[in-house]
Design a protein around this motif. Structure first.
Motif, PDB file in Angstrom:
ATOM      1  N   GLU A  49      33.431 -20.187 -28.878  1.00 18.75           N
ATOM      2  CA  GLU A  49      33.004 -21.235 -27.949  1.00 18.75           C
ATOM      3  C   GLU A  49      34.171 -21.729 -27.095  1.00 18.75           C
ATOM      4  O   GLU A  49      34.017 -21.948 -25.890  1.00 18.75           O
ATOM      5  CB  GLU A  49      32.349 -22.389 -28.693  1.00 18.75           C
ATOM      6  CG  GLU A  49      30.991 -22.022 -29.258  1.00 18.75           C
ATOM      7  CD  GLU A  49      30.350 -23.134 -30.071  1.00 18.75           C
ATOM      8  OE1 GLU A  49      31.068 -24.062 -30.510  1.00 18.75           O
ATOM      9  OE2 GLU A  49      29.130 -23.067 -30.263  1.00 18.75           O
ATOM     10  N   GLY A  50      35.339 -21.871 -27.680  1.00 17.77           N
ATOM     11  CA  GLY A  50      36.518 -22.293 -26.938  1.00 17.77           C
ATOM     12  C   GLY A  50      36.921 -21.257 -25.899  1.00 17.77           C
ATOM     13  O   GLY A  50      37.286 -21.599 -24.768  1.00 17.77           O
ATOM     14  N   HIS A  51      36.855 -19.993 -26.277  1.00 18.82           N
ATOM     15  CA  HIS A  51      37.199 -18.907 -25.346  1.00 18.82           C
ATOM     16  C   HIS A  51      36.249 -18.909 -24.152  1.00 18.82           C
ATOM     17  O   HIS A  51      36.687 -18.841 -23.000  1.00 18.82           O
ATOM     18  CB  HIS A  51      37.151 -17.568 -26.086  1.00 18.82           C
ATOM     19  CG  HIS A  51      37.416 -16.383 -25.221  1.00 18.82           C
ATOM     20  ND1 HIS A  51      38.663 -16.106 -24.705  1.00 18.82           N
ATOM     21  CD2 HIS A  51      36.591 -15.410 -24.761  1.00 18.82           C
ATOM     22  CE1 HIS A  51      38.592 -14.998 -23.978  1.00 18.82           C
ATOM     23  NE2 HIS A  51      37.344 -14.561 -24.005  1.00 18.82           N
ATOM     24  N   LEU A  52      34.959 -18.994 -24.434  1.00 15.64           N
ATOM     25  CA  LEU A  52      33.973 -19.004 -23.352  1.00 15.64           C
ATOM     26  C   LEU A  52      34.106 -20.259 -22.493  1.00 15.64           C
ATOM     27  O   LEU A  52      33.983 -20.190 -21.270  1.00 15.64           O
ATOM     28  CB  LEU A  52      32.553 -18.897 -23.919  1.00 15.64           C
ATOM     29  CG  LEU A  52      32.204 -17.546 -24.534  1.00 15.64           C
ATOM     30  CD1 LEU A  52      30.885 -17.625 -25.284  1.00 15.64           C
ATOM     31  CD2 LEU A  52      32.163 -16.465 -23.468  1.00 15.64           C
ATOM     32  N   SER A  53      34.359 -21.398 -23.113  1.00 18.97           N
ATOM     33  CA  SER A  53      34.535 -22.641 -22.359  1.00 18.97           C
ATOM     34  C   SER A  53      35.708 -22.520 -21.394  1.00 18.97           C
ATOM     35  O   SER A  53      35.626 -22.957 -20.234  1.00 18.97           O
ATOM     36  CB  SER A  53      34.767 -23.822 -23.310  1.00 18.97           C
ATOM     37  OG  SER A  53      33.622 -24.048 -24.099  1.00 18.97           O
ATOM     38  N   GLN A  54      36.783 -21.921 -21.856  1.00 16.49           N
ATOM     39  CA  GLN A  54      37.959 -21.745 -21.002  1.00 16.49           C
ATOM     40  C   GLN A  54      37.648 -20.790 -19.845  1.00 16.49           C
ATOM     41  O   GLN A  54      38.016 -21.052 -18.708  1.00 16.49           O
ATOM     42  CB  GLN A  54      39.128 -21.220 -21.819  1.00 16.49           C
ATOM     43  CG  GLN A  54      40.409 -21.090 -21.033  1.00 16.49           C
ATOM     44  CD  GLN A  54      41.557 -20.606 -21.901  1.00 16.49           C
ATOM     45  OE1 GLN A  54      41.346 -20.012 -22.953  1.00 16.49           O
ATOM     46  NE2 GLN A  54      42.770 -20.853 -21.453  1.00 16.49           N
ATOM     47  N   LEU A  55      36.956 -19.699 -20.120  1.00 18.00           N
ATOM     48  CA  LEU A  55      36.622 -18.730 -19.078  1.00 18.00           C
ATOM     49  C   LEU A  55      35.687 -19.316 -18.024  1.00 18.00           C
ATOM     50  O   LEU A  55      35.849 -19.063 -16.830  1.00 18.00           O
ATOM     51  CB  LEU A  55      35.950 -17.498 -19.684  1.00 18.00           C
ATOM     52  CG  LEU A  55      36.818 -16.516 -20.423  1.00 18.00           C
ATOM     53  CD1 LEU A  55      35.956 -15.438 -21.049  1.00 18.00           C
ATOM     54  CD2 LEU A  55      37.841 -15.893 -19.485  1.00 18.00           C
ATOM     55  N   LEU A  56      34.702 -20.093 -18.482  1.00 19.15           N
ATOM     56  CA  LEU A  56      33.665 -20.594 -17.582  1.00 19.15           C
ATOM     57  C   LEU A  56      33.997 -21.950 -16.972  1.00 19.15           C
ATOM     58  O   LEU A  56      33.301 -22.407 -16.066  1.00 19.15           O
ATOM     59  CB  LEU A  56      32.322 -20.659 -18.316  1.00 19.15           C
ATOM     60  CG  LEU A  56      31.831 -19.323 -18.896  1.00 19.15           C
ATOM     61  CD1 LEU A  56      30.547 -19.523 -19.676  1.00 19.15           C
ATOM     62  CD2 LEU A  56      31.656 -18.288 -17.801  1.00 19.15           C
ATOM     63  N   GLN A  61      28.311 -24.320 -25.916  1.00 21.91           N
ATOM     64  CA  GLN A  61      27.878 -24.354 -27.318  1.00 21.91           C
ATOM     65  C   GLN A  61      26.896 -23.203 -27.501  1.00 21.91           C
ATOM     66  O   GLN A  61      25.882 -23.131 -26.813  1.00 21.91           O
ATOM     67  CB  GLN A  61      27.211 -25.680 -27.655  1.00 21.91           C
ATOM     68  CG  GLN A  61      28.186 -26.834 -27.732  1.00 21.91           C
ATOM     69  CD  GLN A  61      27.512 -28.095 -28.229  1.00 21.91           C
ATOM     70  OE1 GLN A  61      26.381 -28.398 -27.855  1.00 21.91           O
ATOM     71  NE2 GLN A  61      28.218 -28.829 -29.064  1.00 21.91           N
ATOM     72  N   LEU A  62      27.218 -22.321 -28.417  1.00 19.26           N
ATOM     73  CA  LEU A  62      26.401 -21.131 -28.627  1.00 19.26           C
ATOM     74  C   LEU A  62      25.307 -21.394 -29.654  1.00 19.26           C
ATOM     75  O   LEU A  62      25.607 -21.788 -30.778  1.00 19.26           O
ATOM     76  CB  LEU A  62      27.285 -19.978 -29.099  1.00 19.26           C
ATOM     77  CG  LEU A  62      28.340 -19.510 -28.106  1.00 19.26           C
ATOM     78  CD1 LEU A  62      29.285 -18.516 -28.782  1.00 19.26           C
ATOM     79  CD2 LEU A  62      27.690 -18.885 -26.889  1.00 19.26           C
ATOM     80  N   PRO A  63      24.065 -21.156 -29.282  1.00 21.07           N
ATOM     81  CA  PRO A  63      22.979 -21.276 -30.262  1.00 21.07           C
ATOM     82  C   PRO A  63      23.031 -20.087 -31.220  1.00 21.07           C
ATOM     83  O   PRO A  63      23.631 -19.042 -30.891  1.00 21.07           O
ATOM     84  CB  PRO A  63      21.723 -21.232 -29.391  1.00 21.07           C
ATOM     85  CG  PRO A  63      22.121 -20.449 -28.193  1.00 21.07           C
ATOM     86  CD  PRO A  63      23.575 -20.765 -27.961  1.00 21.07           C
ATOM     87  N   PRO A  64      22.442 -20.208 -32.385  1.00 22.26           N
ATOM     88  CA  PRO A  64      22.452 -19.093 -33.344  1.00 22.26           C
ATOM     89  C   PRO A  64      21.914 -17.784 -32.757  1.00 22.26           C
ATOM     90  O   PRO A  64      22.400 -16.705 -33.094  1.00 22.26           O
ATOM     91  CB  PRO A  64      21.558 -19.591 -34.481  1.00 22.26           C
ATOM     92  CG  PRO A  64      21.660 -21.085 -34.408  1.00 22.26           C
ATOM     93  CD  PRO A  64      21.797 -21.407 -32.934  1.00 22.26           C
ATOM     94  N   ALA A  65      20.960 -17.859 -31.848  1.00 19.82           N
ATOM     95  CA  ALA A  65      20.376 -16.650 -31.250  1.00 19.82           C
ATOM     96  C   ALA A  65      21.398 -15.868 -30.422  1.00 19.82           C
ATOM     97  O   ALA A  65      21.238 -14.664 -30.215  1.00 19.82           O
ATOM     98  CB  ALA A  65      19.177 -17.026 -30.385  1.00 19.82           C
TER      99      ALA A  65
END
Length: 84
Positions: A49-56, A61-65
């Motif tokens: 989640e931190g990696h994606l937040s930084q990129l975007l 927040q990633l849902p289980p799916a």
């Protein structure tokens, strides 16, 4: 390409269709590893989640799916949508 290389060397590499970013997931006895072929990094599962937040540039927040491997058909559709 990442998934095909995994198959070639007899490793299970699954695609994960995260929001606005595609990554691959590799599991072994030592743990779960996320491969970001676009950024050229390996990301720990707990840091996704931190990696994606930084990129975007926004909180993610990633849902289980989001952790479910994508099918070949879903992957092809995503690529076609991106090209469009």
């Amino acid at each position: 390409v990442c998934m095909a290389i995994g198959r070639r060397i007899a490793c299970q590499v699954d695609g994960l269709a995260f929001p606005a970013h595609f990554m691959a997931c590799y599991r072994d006895a030592a743990g779960v590893w996320l491969l970001d072929p676009f950024a050229g990094v390996v990301v720990e599962y707990v840091a996704a989640e931190g990696h994606l937040s930084q990129l975007l540039g926004r909180a993610v927040q990633l849902p289980p799916a989001a952790w479910a491997p994508v099918s070949a058909q879903a992957l092809a559709l995503r690529i076609l949508h991106n090209l469009r």
